[in-house]
Design a protein around this motif. Sequence first.
Motif, PDB file in Angstrom:
ATOM      1  N   ARG A   4       0.835  -1.202   0.057  1.00 22.44           N
ATOM      2  CA  ARG A   4       0.018   0.212  -0.240  1.00 22.44           C
ATOM      3  C   ARG A   4       0.880   1.252  -0.076  1.00 22.44           C
ATOM      4  O   ARG A   4       0.419   2.140  -0.636  1.00 22.44           O
ATOM      5  N   LEU A   5       2.064   1.337   0.717  1.00 21.08           N
ATOM      6  CA  LEU A   5       2.710   2.518   0.867  1.00 21.08           C
ATOM      7  C   LEU A   5       3.415   2.411  -0.511  1.00 21.08           C
ATOM      8  O   LEU A   5       3.539   3.625  -0.831  1.00 21.08           O
ATOM      9  N   GLN A   6       3.814   1.521  -0.981  1.00 20.50           N
ATOM     10  CA  GLN A   6       4.618   1.651  -2.512  1.00 20.50           C
ATOM     11  C   GLN A   6       3.771   2.011  -3.446  1.00 20.50           C
ATOM     12  O   GLN A   6       4.034   2.867  -4.402  1.00 20.50           O
ATOM     13  N   ARG A   7       2.229   1.623  -3.507  1.00 18.86           N
ATOM     14  CA  ARG A   7       1.304   2.072  -4.476  1.00 18.86           C
ATOM     15  C   ARG A   7       0.813   3.196  -4.247  1.00 18.86           C
ATOM     16  O   ARG A   7       0.717   4.068  -5.384  1.00 18.86           O
ATOM     17  N   PHE A   8       0.634   3.622  -3.132  1.00 18.00           N
ATOM     18  CA  PHE A   8      -0.053   5.144  -2.914  1.00 18.00           C
ATOM     19  C   PHE A   8       0.436   6.173  -2.042  1.00 18.00           C
ATOM     20  O   PHE A   8       0.039   6.979  -1.768  1.00 18.00           O
ATOM     21  N   GLY A   9       1.959   5.826  -1.546  1.00 13.86           N
ATOM     22  CA  GLY A   9       2.483   6.544  -0.723  1.00 13.86           C
ATOM     23  C   GLY A   9       2.696   7.851  -0.999  1.00 13.86           C
ATOM     24  O   GLY A   9       2.875   8.927  -0.173  1.00 13.86           O
ATOM     25  N   ASP A  10       2.661   8.209  -2.405  1.00 21.54           N
ATOM     26  CA  ASP A  10       2.840   9.630  -2.833  1.00 21.54           C
ATOM     27  C   ASP A  10       1.522  10.424  -3.137  1.00 21.54           C
ATOM     28  O   ASP A  10       1.669  11.371  -3.359  1.00 21.54           O
ATOM     29  N   ALA A  11       0.603   9.377  -2.772  1.00 17.41           N
ATOM     30  CA  ALA A  11      -0.947  10.290  -3.144  1.00 17.41           C
ATOM     31  C   ALA A  11      -1.010  11.380  -2.284  1.00 17.41           C
ATOM     32  O   ALA A  11      -0.871  11.385  -1.117  1.00 17.41           O
ATOM     33  N   GLU A  12      -1.627  12.380  -2.919  1.00 13.68           N
ATOM     34  CA  GLU A  12      -2.096  13.652  -1.944  1.00 13.68           C
ATOM     35  C   GLU A  12      -3.567  13.555  -1.315  1.00 13.68           C
ATOM     36  O   GLU A  12      -3.872  14.164  -0.511  1.00 13.68           O
ATOM     37  N   ASP A  13      -4.464  12.931  -2.353  1.00 13.73           N
ATOM     38  CA  ASP A  13      -5.822  12.840  -1.756  1.00 13.73           C
ATOM     39  C   ASP A  13      -6.183  11.406  -2.262  1.00 13.73           C
ATOM     40  O   ASP A  13      -5.770  10.753  -3.017  1.00 13.73           O
ATOM     41  N   ALA A  14      -7.449  11.200  -1.608  1.00 18.45           N
ATOM     42  CA  ALA A  14      -8.055   9.964  -1.890  1.00 18.45           C
ATOM     43  C   ALA A  14      -8.408   9.574  -3.589  1.00 18.45           C
ATOM     44  O   ALA A  14      -8.041   8.526  -4.114  1.00 18.45           O
ATOM     45  N   VAL A  15      -8.673  10.692  -4.078  1.00 20.87           N
ATOM     46  CA  VAL A  15      -9.066  10.773  -5.607  1.00 20.87           C
ATOM     47  C   VAL A  15      -7.802  10.107  -6.334  1.00 20.87           C
ATOM     48  O   VAL A  15      -7.891   9.310  -7.282  1.00 20.87           O
ATOM     49  N   ASP A  16      -6.545  10.381  -6.013  1.00 18.91           N
ATOM     50  CA  ASP A  16      -5.351  10.097  -6.692  1.00 18.91           C
ATOM     51  C   ASP A  16      -5.217   8.593  -6.471  1.00 18.91           C
ATOM     52  O   ASP A  16      -4.885   7.918  -7.378  1.00 18.91           O
ATOM     53  N   ILE A  17      -5.567   8.208  -5.302  1.00 15.50           N
ATOM     54  CA  ILE A  17      -5.515   6.726  -4.882  1.00 15.50           C
ATOM     55  C   ILE A  17      -6.269   5.799  -5.732  1.00 15.50           C
ATOM     56  O   ILE A  17      -5.965   4.769  -6.612  1.00 15.50           O
ATOM     57  N   TRP A  18      -7.697   6.369  -6.040  1.00 18.46           N
ATOM     58  CA  TRP A  18      -8.828   5.696  -6.486  1.00 18.46           C
ATOM     59  C   TRP A  18      -8.456   5.684  -7.972  1.00 18.46           C
ATOM     60  O   TRP A  18      -8.674   4.681  -8.838  1.00 18.46           O
ATOM     61  N   GLN A  19      -7.597   6.645  -8.583  1.00 16.54           N
ATOM     62  CA  GLN A  19      -7.100   6.875 -10.049  1.00 16.54           C
ATOM     63  C   GLN A  19      -6.125   5.587 -10.277  1.00 16.54           C
ATOM     64  O   GLN A  19      -6.176   4.910 -11.199  1.00 16.54           O
ATOM     65  N   ASP A  52      -0.874  10.273   6.451  1.00 16.70           N
ATOM     66  CA  ASP A  52      -1.076   9.094   7.294  1.00 16.70           C
ATOM     67  C   ASP A  52      -2.407   8.340   7.443  1.00 16.70           C
ATOM     68  O   ASP A  52      -2.634   7.262   7.363  1.00 16.70           O
ATOM     69  N   GLU A  53      -3.395   9.357   7.757  1.00 17.04           N
ATOM     70  CA  GLU A  53      -4.641   8.884   7.969  1.00 17.04           C
ATOM     71  C   GLU A  53      -5.306   8.451   6.554  1.00 17.04           C
ATOM     72  O   GLU A  53      -5.922   7.543   6.517  1.00 17.04           O
ATOM     73  N   LEU A  54      -5.023   9.031   5.123  1.00 19.90           N
ATOM     74  CA  LEU A  54      -5.293   8.669   4.165  1.00 19.90           C
ATOM     75  C   LEU A  54      -4.881   7.312   3.846  1.00 19.90           C
ATOM     76  O   LEU A  54      -5.653   6.482   3.221  1.00 19.90           O
ATOM     77  N   LEU A  55      -3.548   6.714   4.245  1.00 20.94           N
ATOM     78  CA  LEU A  55      -3.219   5.701   4.142  1.00 20.94           C
ATOM     79  C   LEU A  55      -3.508   4.572   5.159  1.00 20.94           C
ATOM     80  O   LEU A  55      -3.092   3.402   5.032  1.00 20.94           O
TER      81      LEU A  55
END
Lengths: 304, 246
Positions: free
Chosen positions: A257-272, B86-89
């Motif tokens: 999860r940290l590798q995939r999404f660790g640089d995301a700024e917002d939940a929307v970026d993760i969903w992208q 941190d909370e987002l993750l």
Amino acid sequence: MTAATANNVSLSWYEASARQRIDALVDAGSFSEFIGPELRETSPHLSIFDLPEQFDDGIVIGCGRVNGSSVLVAAQEGRFMGGAFGEVHGAKLTGLLRAACTLKQNVLILFDTGGVRLQEANAGELAIAEIMRAIVAARRAGISVIGLIGGRAGCYGGGSLIAGTCSRLIVSEQGRISVSGPEVIETNRGIEEFDSRDRALVWRTMGGKHRYLIGGADMFVDDEASAFRLAAIDALEFRRRWDLAVLKAEQKRLERRLQRFGDAEDAVDIWQVLGLNEPTNIPALPTDVFLRAAGNRENADDAR
Amino acid sequence: MTLDDILAGLFPNGSKIEVIGAMIAGKATMADGKPIHVLGIIQGQNLGVDEAIVLAGHVIEIIGSHDRAPILVLVDSASQRMSRRDELLGLNEYLSHLAKSLLLAEAEGHRTVGLLYGGSAAGAFIATALAAGTLVALPGAHPAVMDLPSMARVTKLPIEVLKAKAEATPVFAPGLDNMVRTGGIQIIWDETAPLAPQLAAVLERPAGRDDRDRLGAERGGRRKAVDIADRVVAMATSSSRELRHG
């Protein structure tokens, strides 16, 4: 029979009280309470702060049946002190989990909590640690501890750490899970870090949909007591002893999860990154459409 | 005491401990020649997703080695990292994961001892020190759930009022003595005496049972918790028996 005791009558989990939730969750008439309000085991600490007490200290515990099988149940009342863990409140749950170990019975925890009750902070903090330890002991004995999250107070602070110790989590969109609450982050780090009045930000960062999409929860349901009940029946059928293999799988999952999404700024970026269609539209989707769209989510596969 | 003083005092036979940012990890030799694993979060730093996953990884490696050597967890931290990222993750999963790794290590035969030598608060405290089988502290350690000024803001009470109330009960205010009286900390070590024998004494005590609520009752800081928990167990057991026979 009142509306609340019939499993087939519509009841918003978010709006319901702790007792209504239990009534709607277990088989009709099967619940019997331990240390009920008639015993008046109130907090010995709230009077120091001139605060009102409640005879059950904001948590209802007992045993009942779900689809015929015996379970132990705990439900927090978010409308009393924000469902927060104090000495008595916490000890009731600790006792229930210790009993689960002896009786080899599965446990359902209906979270609705802001975390530790500050007026008895040390006792509440220790209760969280004792509860987590008791859950781990129960899970090592092969018992399932299932968390249900969708109440008004969400599942914050120490409550969210207990949730992270459960074998399975059922959430609704309203089920916010987070260690630090929005106000706490804003107070400590400033409004640029987190604007607690931005409700959309709160929901997409901590809400049930996001948690489900990143693998922070296992089952996503409508804000309906009957939906929570069906999911609980499903979750109770699953059994897996918690051991090093599960812990290793969780390590892998959380590293990924940290590798995939660790640089995301917002939940929307993760969903992208997850490849969801129209990620900005996710918060607006009704449950059935959302579940279809969530096919590419990070599934925890019970590595928790 | 500084971290170096503590390590020198605990392990006169030497230790090989690496500092990785806000964390330490390594191995040492105890006075009796036996090995012990050492982990920690240091320098009063926050515990976030990035730190928790590294520490948990170390614990998992230790469990996998099957050496059953004790694990000492040194703690001088702030609270959990309060941030949007941190909370987002899913910070709660990372902190729980770390706590679970320590609890599993203990269940798999490693004694786990937390040594609080500085600060620690809230989620960071739960995920590290409070997840150890035995928690000890050095004088000057300062555990907290929340500091009094923040508590004043949340409870809407003036800080003077809170300070006065804190005199009357150990149950809410931050501080080492309060955490001892409520049963969370087993013992405060004597920093003027050699540390190695004090660690050996902790490791000689039998492990396994969570006796923090019992200690809290004996010490008068948490009078109700153990009674309530015991009664719930008794009620659940007898109600289950009735159902079976009835």
